[in-house]
Design a protein around this motif. Structure first.
Motif, short mmCIF file in Angstrom:
data_model
loop_
_atom_site.label_atom_id
_atom_site.label_comp_id
_atom_site.label_asym_id
_atom_site.label_seq_id
_atom_site.Cartn_x
_atom_site.Cartn_y
_atom_site.Cartn_z
N LYS A 125 0.84 -1.19 0.00
CA LYS A 125 0.00 0.00 0.00
C LYS A 125 0.88 1.24 0.00
O LYS A 125 2.03 1.20 0.44
N SER A 126 0.35 2.32 -0.46
CA SER A 126 1.10 3.56 -0.55
C SER A 126 1.58 4.02 0.83
O SER A 126 0.81 3.99 1.80
N GLY A 127 2.84 4.41 0.92
CA GLY A 127 3.37 4.96 2.16
C GLY A 127 4.10 3.98 3.03
O GLY A 127 4.78 4.39 3.98
N ASP A 128 4.00 2.69 2.77
CA ASP A 128 4.72 1.70 3.58
C ASP A 128 6.20 1.69 3.22
O ASP A 128 6.60 2.13 2.13
N THR A 129 7.02 1.18 4.12
CA THR A 129 8.45 1.03 3.87
C THR A 129 8.90 -0.36 4.28
O THR A 129 8.36 -0.94 5.22
N LEU A 130 9.89 -0.88 3.59
CA LEU A 130 10.47 -2.16 3.99
C LEU A 130 11.02 -2.08 5.41
O LEU A 130 10.97 -3.05 6.17
N TRP A 131 11.56 -0.96 5.75
CA TRP A 131 12.10 -0.73 7.10
C TRP A 131 11.02 -0.98 8.15
O TRP A 131 11.22 -1.72 9.11
N ALA A 132 9.87 -0.33 7.97
CA ALA A 132 8.79 -0.48 8.95
C ALA A 132 8.20 -1.88 8.93
O ALA A 132 7.84 -2.43 9.98
N LEU A 133 8.11 -2.48 7.75
CA LEU A 133 7.55 -3.83 7.66
C LEU A 133 8.46 -4.85 8.33
O LEU A 133 7.99 -5.80 8.95
N ALA A 134 9.77 -4.69 8.18
CA ALA A 134 10.69 -5.60 8.85
C ALA A 134 10.54 -5.50 10.36
O ALA A 134 10.59 -6.50 11.08
N LYS A 135 10.34 -4.28 10.84
CA LYS A 135 10.10 -4.10 12.27
C LYS A 135 8.81 -4.80 12.69
O LYS A 135 8.74 -5.46 13.73
N GLN A 136 7.78 -4.70 11.85
CA GLN A 136 6.49 -5.29 12.17
C GLN A 136 6.54 -6.82 12.13
O GLN A 136 6.05 -7.49 13.04
#
Length: 384
Positions: free
Chosen positions: A61-72
């Motif tokens: 989705k628009s606005g997501d980052t791999l950085w944040a997803l890896a944290k999640q």
């Protein structure tokens, strides 16, 4: 040094690579967009229905980052390359498109990765990260109720070293420091002081021996020969990683570099070698075998060296073992550590588990990830 089937070196988002690594991907968006299903993308993502039944996927989705997803997903933002490397159809991690489906966990060809049903998570990734070379991912999905976890930390990979051949050629070495008054000691043969990030060093060796301006190199200090604790044979030499430098300029025979990371004191004579791809593998750490479980009867080996103490090894300690990639060991594997009972006929003692971080031909570095009893150099290991 070589590491196979792992994700690339860890990098920060916003085009700020760790260790001064040079970005190799464009920050300009691709222009050859085409429609796939109900969205536009520059890539040719696989059909999500081809993934294993147990695979976890993620819709961008628009606005997501791999950085944040890896944290999640993994509890560690620095593991974002694992997401990228699980989706090799993404050719530039700067640009990921809403509507594309990312494989978060599992493999398209792995039909037995887990016993749970397919999970689709809402959200997505639009990243601004870069990296060179994209080895295959390592996500170990051994049977366990635990979520995937990082098997080590950044310093475990870049501030210890590896067990390699006894006389590995490294033609480039530090021959001096810019700050002569502070870093030279009259009459001392092994010149060193506390070289820090940002200090300038001078290199013996240049373009004629492979150095390239702008590239980052490991600082390597050859250590002692390692003798097998049981077989009494020489396995090779331990090489310490003492830091990293980025070459600023070079001619055929000399180079000037800046220290980008200092792990230990840096001496004149410290060698340089290209920065390898050493990410943090993630894995589900399987439950420890019980005293009633039979041995796996897979390939066996030994803990042959350790960082620090040889005895009383426990969780987070780093070790070297005498199995490597040519023995079918790869980063992300979890191996059982055990000790034969001194009493004939009694079951072995299961001591704990180690997670493999990097591999050589017949050696590997690993970190103790689970412990039942203290371990020591010379204890046996077993592939699961």
């Amino acid at each position: 040094m070589s590491v196979r089937r792992v994700a690339p070196v860890l990098l920060l988002v916003a085009a700020l690579p760790l260790f001064g690594a040079k970005a190799k991907h464009s920050s300009r968006p691709p222009t050859d967009l085409h429609r796939v299903g109900d969205h536009w993308t520059a890539y040719n993502p696989p059909d999500p229905t081809t993934y294993a039944p147990a695979a976890k996927t993620y819709v961008v989705k628009s606005g997501d980052t791999l950085w944040a997803l890896a944290k999640q997903f993994y509890g560690n933002a620095y593991l974002w390359p694992q997401l990228w490397e699980s989706n090799t159809w993404i050719t530039d991690a700067h640009w990921i498109y809403p509507g594309d489906t990312l494989l978060v966990e599992g493999e398209a060809s792995n039909k037995t990765a887990d016993t749970q049903s397919t999970t689709t998570l809402s959200g997505g990734t639009t990243g601004d990260q870069s990296n060179s070379n994209k080895p295959l991912p390592t996500v170990n999905v051994a049977t366990s109720s635990a979520p995937p976890t990082a098997l080590g930390a950044e310093a475990d990979l870049y501030c210890w070293g590896y067990l390699g051949s006894a006389n590995e050629p490294m033609p480039n070495e530090i021959e001096g420091f810019e700050d002569v008054e502070m870093l030279y000691q009259q009459g001392v043969v092994e010149q060193s002081m506390s070289v820090r990030d940002g200090d300038i060093v001078f290199i013996k060796g240049g373009s004629a021996t492979g150095l390239v301006a702008g590239e980052t190199y490991l600082l390597v200090r050859p250590g002692d020969l390692v003798t097998h604790p049981v077989k009494n044979t020489t396995l090779g030499r331990h090489y310490d990683f003492v830091g990293q430098v980025r070459v600023l300029c070079t001619d055929a025979n000399r180079a000037t570099a800046i220290v980008t990371q200092a792990c230990q004191e840096i001496y004149i004579g410290t060698r340089l070698k290209p920065l390898p791809q050493l990410p943090i593998p993630i894995a589900r750490v399987p439950d420890l075998p019980t005293v009633c479980d039979s041995p796996s009867r897979q390939r066996n080996g030994y803990i042959v060296n350790s960082k620090g103490w040889e005895d009383g090894l426990g969780v987070s300690d780093l070790v070297e073992i005498d199995l490597g990639r040519d023995d079918s060991v790869q980063p992300g594997d979890v191996l059982t550590v055990y000790r034969d009972s001194p009493v004939a006929g009694q079951p072995r003692q299961v001591l704990g588990e180690i997670g493999v971080l990097t591999t050589e031909g017949h050696t590997a570095t690993a970190r103790v990830v689970a412990m039942r009893l203290t371990m020591t150099v010379g204890d046996k290991i077993e592939m699961r």
